[in-house]
Design a protein around this motif. Structure first.
Motif, PDB file in Angstrom:
ATOM      1  N   THR A   1       0.816  -1.111  -0.200  1.00 59.12           N
ATOM      2  CA  THR A   1      -0.136  -0.016   0.038  1.00 59.12           C
ATOM      3  C   THR A   1       0.860   1.093   0.006  1.00 59.12           C
ATOM      4  O   THR A   1       1.762   1.101   0.778  1.00 59.12           O
ATOM      5  N   VAL A   2       0.723   2.032  -1.174  1.00 58.79           N
ATOM      6  CA  VAL A   2       1.285   3.375  -1.235  1.00 58.79           C
ATOM      7  C   VAL A   2       0.618   4.608  -0.653  1.00 58.79           C
ATOM      8  O   VAL A   2      -0.453   4.570  -0.844  1.00 58.79           O
ATOM      9  N   ILE A   3       0.987   5.401   0.576  1.00 58.57           N
ATOM     10  CA  ILE A   3       0.251   6.111   0.922  1.00 58.57           C
ATOM     11  C   ILE A   3       0.710   7.588   0.694  1.00 58.57           C
ATOM     12  O   ILE A   3       1.962   7.995   1.111  1.00 58.57           O
ATOM     13  N   GLY A   4       0.104   8.640   0.092  1.00 59.80           N
ATOM     14  CA  GLY A   4       0.630   9.930   0.057  1.00 59.80           C
ATOM     15  C   GLY A   4      -0.049  10.700   0.831  1.00 59.80           C
ATOM     16  O   GLY A   4      -1.285  10.618   0.947  1.00 59.80           O
ATOM     17  N   LEU A   5       0.522  11.789   1.245  1.00 58.18           N
ATOM     18  CA  LEU A   5      -0.014  12.741   2.062  1.00 58.18           C
ATOM     19  C   LEU A   5      -0.205  14.351   1.614  1.00 58.18           C
ATOM     20  O   LEU A   5       1.107  14.689   1.135  1.00 58.18           O
ATOM     21  N   PHE A   6      -1.135  14.668   1.628  1.00 56.46           N
ATOM     22  CA  PHE A   6      -1.389  15.904   0.896  1.00 56.46           C
ATOM     23  C   PHE A   6      -2.203  16.955   1.862  1.00 56.46           C
ATOM     24  O   PHE A   6      -2.894  16.534   2.692  1.00 56.46           O
ATOM     25  N   GLU A   7      -1.809  18.314   1.741  1.00 57.37           N
ATOM     26  CA  GLU A   7      -2.566  19.378   2.439  1.00 57.37           C
ATOM     27  C   GLU A   7      -4.024  19.140   2.210  1.00 57.37           C
ATOM     28  O   GLU A   7      -4.353  18.692   1.211  1.00 57.37           O
ATOM     29  N   ALA A   8      -4.973  19.450   3.161  1.00 56.64           N
ATOM     30  CA  ALA A   8      -6.306  19.078   3.110  1.00 56.64           C
ATOM     31  C   ALA A   8      -7.187  19.774   1.899  1.00 56.64           C
ATOM     32  O   ALA A   8      -8.086  19.372   1.485  1.00 56.64           O
ATOM     33  N   ASN A   9      -6.714  21.189   1.384  1.00 54.57           N
ATOM     34  CA  ASN A   9      -7.103  21.598   0.310  1.00 54.57           C
ATOM     35  C   ASN A   9      -6.556  21.134  -1.125  1.00 54.57           C
ATOM     36  O   ASN A   9      -6.926  21.981  -2.148  1.00 54.57           O
ATOM     37  N   HIS A  10      -5.825  20.173  -1.207  1.00 62.51           N
ATOM     38  CA  HIS A  10      -5.211  19.774  -2.317  1.00 62.51           C
ATOM     39  C   HIS A  10      -6.188  19.156  -3.251  1.00 62.51           C
ATOM     40  O   HIS A  10      -7.201  18.431  -2.810  1.00 62.51           O
ATOM     41  N   ASP A  11      -6.109  19.378  -4.474  1.00 66.57           N
ATOM     42  CA  ASP A  11      -7.293  18.805  -5.562  1.00 66.57           C
ATOM     43  C   ASP A  11      -6.696  17.328  -5.952  1.00 66.57           C
ATOM     44  O   ASP A  11      -6.013  16.970  -6.505  1.00 66.57           O
ATOM     45  N   MET A  12      -7.644  16.407  -5.118  1.00 69.55           N
ATOM     46  CA  MET A  12      -7.429  15.058  -5.120  1.00 69.55           C
ATOM     47  C   MET A  12      -7.762  14.454  -6.729  1.00 69.55           C
ATOM     48  O   MET A  12      -6.975  13.599  -6.881  1.00 69.55           O
ATOM     49  N   ASN A  13      -8.666  14.924  -7.110  1.00 70.40           N
ATOM     50  CA  ASN A  13      -8.883  14.270  -8.524  1.00 70.40           C
ATOM     51  C   ASN A  13      -7.912  14.718  -9.574  1.00 70.40           C
ATOM     52  O   ASN A  13      -7.832  13.633 -10.354  1.00 70.40           O
ATOM     53  N   ALA A  14      -7.227  15.884  -8.956  1.00 65.15           N
ATOM     54  CA  ALA A  14      -5.792  16.009 -10.178  1.00 65.15           C
ATOM     55  C   ALA A  14      -4.984  14.828  -9.847  1.00 65.15           C
ATOM     56  O   ALA A  14      -4.323  14.069 -10.660  1.00 65.15           O
TER      57      ALA A  14
END
Ligand SMILES: C[S@@+](CC[C@H](N)C(=O)[O-])C[C@H]1O[C@@H](n2cnc3c(N)ncnc32)[C@H](O)[C@@H]1O
Length: 293
Positions: A55-68
């Protein structure tokens, strides 16, 4: 700060590419975890090996565009038709503090305490090891470390030379010094482990008794005591190297060995070591004994 994470089902062949795409998409960090609890035995230095189900987990700031992020992942040939992922909003908390809050002093045997360096020492008269693992393994909370610490606590280490093979945070070797050993040699394939061991030695005022080496740089020597908390496979494969570090009559304790692997490790060492009973804690074991003359 609030965070959002994406968990992607990958495999040994795709994990690296997924990681690269997550970084390209702006991930603050990427973590790999074993989806099926299958141990990977020590890869060769310089190689990266992933689990068959990673499982690969990527962490992003909450307002990141996850669709992109998902769109970018789907550009990969092997992912475009079968991308399996989950997006999760993470609770807003201080993750570093959370880890620190959960690490408390732990007692091993009668005399020894491992104390997080940011906490008060519960018993100033005990043998206290102040510890911050940094980026290395070894806080005492894992059964394999605990098995080795209990063994060290039960030995007379006064004036002894101790090898901590796979030293991680330095926890075992530094505990040995605090329990009376004269000299500790830490060996690890991970430079961050050597750094953490030196930091912890300084924290405990024992840096003058400790040396650390990458395996390729270690000098020739033999020791009175060897502790090796790595995994069953390298313990088997490296048995002549590990035994070569121990004086005749010296004592050895090995862990990182699952219960079903203990006999296979014991069998390899039995011609050279007078073995003690195998100790068990949870799923893990310790194989120990005295080197034959
Ligand atoms: C499970 S951790 C043990 C850390 C610490 N000694 C403890 O007991 O908590 C295993 C350590 O062994 C190191 N290691 C793994 N294979 C090794 C090898 N072949 N030679 C030296 N170190 C190795 C890893 O980098 C890691 O720091």
């Amino acid at each position: 700060m609030a965070w959002i994470q994406i968990r992607i089902n990958a495999n040994a062949a795709t994990a690296d590419a997924v990681s690269d795409l997550l970084m390209e998409a702006g991930s603050a960090s990427v973590t790999f975890i074993d989806a099926k609890d299958t141990p990977i035995y020590e890869p060769k230095i310089g190689t990266v090996v992933f689990w068959a189900d990673t499982t690969v987990i990527g962490l992003f700031e909450a307002n990141h565009d996850m669709n992109a992020v998902v769109a970018l992942l789907k550009r990969h040939d092997e992912l475009k038709d079968n991308l399996v992922y989950k997006i999760e909003q993470l609770e807003d908390k201080d993750w570093e503090r959370e880890w620190m809050d959960n690490f408390h002093p732990i007692q091993f045997g009668e005399r020894l305490w491992i104390c997080p360096s940011w906490r008060d020492i519960p018993d100033p008269d005990a043998v206290n090891v102040l510890l911050d693992p940094g980026l290395a393994f070894g806080t005492g909370t894992h059964a394999t470390t605990a098995l080795c610490l209990k063994w060290l606590e039960s030995q007379d280490l006064t004036g002894k030379t101790v090898v901590d093979f796979g030293c991680g945070s330095g926890i075992l070797g530094i505990a040995a010094i605090k329990l009376g050993a004269e000299r500790m040699i830490g060996i690890d394939i991970d430079p961050q482990a050597l750094e953490a061991s030196l930091d912890n030695a300084n924290r405990n005022g024992v840096a003058d008794k400790l040396e650390v080496y990458l395996p390729e740089n270690q000098p020739e020597f033999t020791a009175d005591i060897v502790v090796a908390n790595i995994l069953a496979q390298p313990l088997r494969e490296l048995h002549s190297v590990i035994l070569g570090l121990l004086k005749p009559g010296g004592k050895i304790a090995m862990s990182g060995i699952l219960e079903e692997q203990a006999q296979s490790v014991a069998d390899i060492y039995a011609p050279f070591i007078e073995l003690d009973d195998i100790a068990v804690e949870g799923d893990w074991t310790r194989v120990s004994g005295t080197k034959k003359a």
